[in-house]
Motif scaffolding. Structure first.
Motif, PDB file in Angstrom:
ATOM      1  N   GLY A 194      -0.673   6.056  -4.883  1.00 35.45           N
ATOM      2  CA  GLY A 194       0.569   6.817  -4.914  1.00 35.45           C
ATOM      3  C   GLY A 194       1.350   6.613  -6.211  1.00 35.45           C
ATOM      4  O   GLY A 194       1.290   5.543  -6.843  1.00 35.45           O
ATOM      5  N   LYS A 195       2.092   7.635  -6.610  1.00 35.70           N
ATOM      6  CA  LYS A 195       2.884   7.548  -7.839  1.00 35.70           C
ATOM      7  C   LYS A 195       4.009   6.538  -7.708  1.00 35.70           C
ATOM      8  O   LYS A 195       4.550   6.072  -8.720  1.00 35.70           O
ATOM      9  CB  LYS A 195       3.450   8.925  -8.171  1.00 35.70           C
ATOM     10  N   GLU A 196       4.386   6.211  -6.463  1.00 31.73           N
ATOM     11  CA  GLU A 196       5.471   5.248  -6.278  1.00 31.73           C
ATOM     12  C   GLU A 196       5.052   3.818  -6.591  1.00 31.73           C
ATOM     13  O   GLU A 196       5.894   2.926  -6.692  1.00 31.73           O
ATOM     14  CB  GLU A 196       6.002   5.330  -4.836  1.00 31.73           C
ATOM     15  N   GLY A 198       4.097   1.084  -8.953  1.00 30.68           N
ATOM     16  CA  GLY A 198       4.243   0.820 -10.373  1.00 30.68           C
ATOM     17  C   GLY A 198       3.304  -0.249 -10.879  1.00 30.68           C
ATOM     18  O   GLY A 198       2.289  -0.586 -10.257  1.00 30.68           O
ATOM     19  N   SER A 219       9.397  -4.301  -4.505  1.00 30.08           N
ATOM     20  CA  SER A 219       9.617  -3.065  -5.253  1.00 30.08           C
ATOM     21  C   SER A 219      11.031  -3.052  -5.810  1.00 30.08           C
ATOM     22  O   SER A 219      12.008  -3.208  -5.066  1.00 30.08           O
ATOM     23  CB  SER A 219       9.397  -1.852  -4.353  1.00 30.08           C
ATOM     24  N   GLU A 221      12.514  -0.445  -7.139  1.00 28.02           N
ATOM     25  CA  GLU A 221      13.182   0.815  -6.825  1.00 28.02           C
ATOM     26  C   GLU A 221      13.582   0.897  -5.349  1.00 28.02           C
ATOM     27  O   GLU A 221      14.670   1.372  -5.002  1.00 28.02           O
ATOM     28  CB  GLU A 221      12.266   2.003  -7.154  1.00 28.02           C
ATOM     29  N   ARG A 222      12.723   0.438  -4.439  1.00 23.59           N
ATOM     30  CA  ARG A 222      12.962   0.608  -3.009  1.00 23.59           C
ATOM     31  C   ARG A 222      13.326  -0.680  -2.291  1.00 23.59           C
ATOM     32  O   ARG A 222      13.742  -0.639  -1.126  1.00 23.59           O
ATOM     33  CB  ARG A 222      11.712   1.207  -2.345  1.00 23.59           C
TER      34      ARG A 222
END
Length: 389
Positions: A194-196, A198, A219, A221-222
């Motif tokens: 997945g692009k999420e 990293g 993560s 970001e999340r």
């Protein structure tokens, strides 16, 4: 039929040969699955099939090109996949298999560490932590700053906060303590992620594909917490679940109280589709080459007398002989007492004692591709007399 003759005269060592190759091929697949080496092995398997077909069909130029190509490929494989080859050799080390490595005692900081990890996630502070197990990590990493400390909450924040010069790399933990920070890891070659995901997630997957280490990822970001093992990423929902997982990773293995029946069941049924496919492929390859293997067998056959004049009677010193033959398995497999016969022609026999030396010319064989090694006994004595009126 020649096709099924290979299956005859199978010995225990033949089944053992197939089992050993199946176990080796299965573990090779498990170790190299989802790595660049596995993709290369699939490509080499395809080339091997083309080469075998070319040999079978008698394609001279194609066979010659592939013979030259194999010599170059062997050198390229050693150079390109030296890391994977070393890992496989280390895994078959008997000391590794017996688990002769150091063990870790009770680690008191696991519960507080789990809470600190989720606090970092709540603050959206990204982190990558690797837990070393049996396999050594130093050969896979680059850079890094040596450490020797317990992973307390304050230390985790100071290392992974965005303004820290160490936050981009991975923290390595072994024997209950941090031994390196800011280490850079190899990333995975998996496609379709997945692009999420990293750099941290891809590095976590990459390192766990190459060794038995576990990776913990937060993560940025999340704020999600994930554990990665053998290249598989799983989300961790709570500190309590993370604590259970970390105890499994960091504490010594408990004595296995599982019964033999459960162990056997797990051994056979765990990944049974892959194991069955491996057994099938190995068996097909084995039987394909087995037909060309030279083997020896011994068959006991009766003495058969032909063309005896009706006015004569005969008494043979022996009734059966043991014939030992050698040839390719596909030809040898056709031999049996029903299709091997002795050809003792008595059309010109004389009265009294007659001696015959048995050899291959006096045997009727199903094909001429079989070589007779010996006949025991190879001397036949016939006493011949005239029938009484």
């Amino acid at each position: 039929m020649p096709t099924f003759s290979v299956f005859r005269h199978l010995l225990l060592k033949d089944f053992l040969d197939i089992i050993i190759l199946t176990v080796f091929a299965y573990h090779l697949y498990v170790w190299l699955h989802q790595t660049k080496a596995f993709k290369a092995l699939v490509g080499l398997l395809g080339l091997g099939i083309i080469y075998s077909v070319a040999q079978f069909w008698g394609l001279f130029l194609t066979t010659w090109v592939f013979q030259i190509l194999w010599q170059v490929l062997i050198i390229l494989i050693i150079i390109l996949f030296q890391t994977e080859i070393r890992q496989v050799l280390e895994k078959v080390n008997p000391f590794y298999a017996l688990g002769w490595n150091k063990t870790v005692g009770h680690i008191p900081w696991i519960e507080s560490f789990s809470k600190n990890i989720f606090e970092l996630g709540a603050q959206q502070i990204g982190a990558l932590i690797i837990f070393q197990r049996k396999d050594r990590l130093r050969e896979f990493i680059s850079g890094g700053i040596p450490f020797e400390a317990e992973p307390t909450g304050e230390l985790l924040v100071s290392i992974f906060q965005k303004n820290s010069p160490l936050h981009d790399g991975a923290m390595l933990i072994d024997n209950g303590k941090i031994f390196m920070a800011a280490a850079f890891l190899p990333m995975t070659f998996q496609e379709g992620l997945g692009k999420e995901l990293g750099t941290r997630h891809r590095s976590a997957i990459g390192i766990t594909e190459r060794c038995d280490a576990w990776a913990l990822v937060i993560s940025e970001e999340r704020g999600q917490v994930s554990l990665v093992r053998r290249g598989v990423l799983d989300l961790v929902p709570s500190p309590e679940v993370l604590t259970l997982k970390l105890k499994e990773i960091l504490t010594p293995d408990r004595p296995d109280t599982t019964g033999r029946l459960q162990k056997t069941k797990h051994l056979l049924l765990n990944r049974w589709r892959i194991k069955l496919a491996t057994l099938t492929i190995v068996s097909v390859v084995w039987f394909s080459f087995a037909g060309q293997q030279n083997v020896e067998i011994s068959v006991e056959i009766p003495i058969t007398i032909q063309n005896l004049p009706p006015q004569l009677e005969v008494d043979a010193s022996i009734q059966n002989v043991l014939v030992t033959a050698r040839g390719q398995r596909k030809d040898i497999g056709m031999l049996s007492p029903k299709n091997i016969k002795t050809n003792i022609d008595l059309s010109n026999v004389g009265l009294g004692r007659n001696n015959y030396f048995l050899n291959q010319q006096q045997l009727l064989l199903p094909n001429d591709r079989v070589e007779i090694i010996r006949i025991e006994p190879n001397n036949l004595t016939l006493n011949v007399w005239t029938k009484p009126d």
